[in-house]
Design a protein around this motif. Structure first.
Motif, PDB file in Angstrom:
ATOM      1  N   UNK A  61      -3.430   9.769 -18.333  1.00 32.69           N
ATOM      2  CA  UNK A  61      -3.462  10.243 -16.951  1.00 32.69           C
ATOM      3  C   UNK A  61      -2.048  10.233 -16.355  1.00 32.69           C
ATOM      4  N   UNK A  62      -1.760  11.217 -15.501  1.00 26.34           N
ATOM      5  CA  UNK A  62      -0.430  11.348 -14.899  1.00 26.34           C
ATOM      6  C   UNK A  62      -0.573  11.384 -13.381  1.00 26.34           C
ATOM      7  N   UNK A  70      -2.864  15.371 -13.208  1.00 22.88           N
ATOM      8  CA  UNK A  70      -3.356  15.891 -14.478  1.00 22.88           C
ATOM      9  C   UNK A  70      -3.388  14.806 -15.531  1.00 22.88           C
ATOM     10  N   UNK A  71      -3.627  15.235 -16.757  1.00 21.43           N
ATOM     11  CA  UNK A  71      -3.656  14.315 -17.890  1.00 21.43           C
ATOM     12  C   UNK A  71      -3.418  15.121 -19.158  1.00 21.43           C
ATOM     13  N   UNK A  72      -2.961  14.427 -20.185  1.00 20.20           N
ATOM     14  CA  UNK A  72      -2.829  15.056 -21.495  1.00 20.20           C
ATOM     15  C   UNK A  72      -3.682  14.282 -22.496  1.00 20.20           C
ATOM     16  N   UNK A 157      -6.977  19.446  -7.346  1.00 18.66           N
ATOM     17  CA  UNK A 157      -7.440  20.786  -7.001  1.00 18.66           C
ATOM     18  C   UNK A 157      -7.119  21.773  -8.109  1.00 18.66           C
ATOM     19  N   UNK A 158      -7.441  23.041  -7.855  1.00 12.79           N
ATOM     20  CA  UNK A 158      -7.195  24.091  -8.849  1.00 12.79           C
ATOM     21  C   UNK A 158      -5.724  24.128  -9.257  1.00 12.79           C
ATOM     22  N   UNK A 159      -4.827  24.035  -8.289  1.00 11.22           N
ATOM     23  CA  UNK A 159      -3.399  23.883  -8.557  1.00 11.22           C
ATOM     24  C   UNK A 159      -3.000  22.538  -7.963  1.00 11.22           C
ATOM     25  N   UNK A 160      -2.892  21.514  -8.812  1.00 10.04           N
ATOM     26  CA  UNK A 160      -2.551  20.189  -8.288  1.00 10.04           C
ATOM     27  C   UNK A 160      -1.243  20.210  -7.507  1.00 10.04           C
ATOM     28  N   UNK A 161      -1.153  19.329  -6.507  1.00 10.14           N
ATOM     29  CA  UNK A 161       0.023  19.241  -5.647  1.00 10.14           C
ATOM     30  C   UNK A 161       0.397  17.783  -5.438  1.00 10.14           C
ATOM     31  N   UNK A 162       1.702  17.495  -5.533  1.00 11.07           N
ATOM     32  CA  UNK A 162       2.200  16.142  -5.280  1.00 11.07           C
ATOM     33  C   UNK A 162       3.216  16.184  -4.140  1.00 11.07           C
TER      34      UNK A 162
END
Length: 177
Positions: A61-62, A70-72, A157-162
């Motif tokens: 997890x990131x 997100x996560x890889x 969300x659909x396009x994550x935001x930080x």
């Protein structure tokens, strides 16, 4: 017939068991984001890549400034938008890894997760890479998005935001006045 040492088999089993018991779920979206598409001019784009064959079943997890982006897992990558300013990116493996960057409006940044598996202890090292390396990473991985997270987390969300760090947001709002 050659027998595998018991320790190697235990490491492989532990990696699959850890991945199978997780509530982190990733999926390939119908329309993956292109790591080289321009972001909105007032935002930056950060892409996180993982291409290692080690610990493929382990999810990383990131979080960026405390926000899940997100996560890889395995050979995968994802991208998200970031507000201009300072960002502290935390990657959760068996040991927490951090990377920092000051994002500029319109900037594109690429972070590679180098994976290490030492007797079942999975760690990563975060390395900022150039566009040319990122192009190789896109080819070596699949775009994935989070579709399931543990109850303690909030699905991006659909396009994550930080957002930028709190102090940076205060400074940037003063500068805009």
């Amino acid at each position: 017939m050659r027998h595998q040492p018991l320790s190697v088999l235990l490491i492989v089993f532990a990696s699959f068991a850890a991945g199978g018991c997780t509530s982190w779920r990733l999926s390939e979206p119908e329309q993956p984001r292109d790591a080289f598409d321009p972001s909105p001019p007032e935002l930056a784009q950060i892409c996180v890549f993982r291409r290692s064959l080690l610990a493929q079943a382990v999810t990383f997890p990131v979080h960026d400034n405390g926000v899940l982006v997100g996560a890889t897992r395995g050979r995968s990558h994802f991208c998200y938008h970031a507000a201009p300013g300072r960002h502290v990116i935390a990657i959760k493996a068996d040991k927490l890894e951090r990377a920092e960057i000051v994002a500029e409006p319109g900037g594109r940044y690429y972070l590679e997760q180098e994976v290490y598996n030492t007797f079942g202890h999975v760690t990563c090292r975060a390395v900022w890479v150039a566009d040319s390396v990122a192009a190789e990473l896109v080819e070596a991985s699949t775009y994935r998005v989070l579709v399931g997270v543990p109850g303690s987390e909030r699905l991006p969300g659909e396009v994550p935001f930080a957002p930028a760090e709190e102090g940076d947001r205060a400074r940037s709002s003063v500068a805009r006045r």
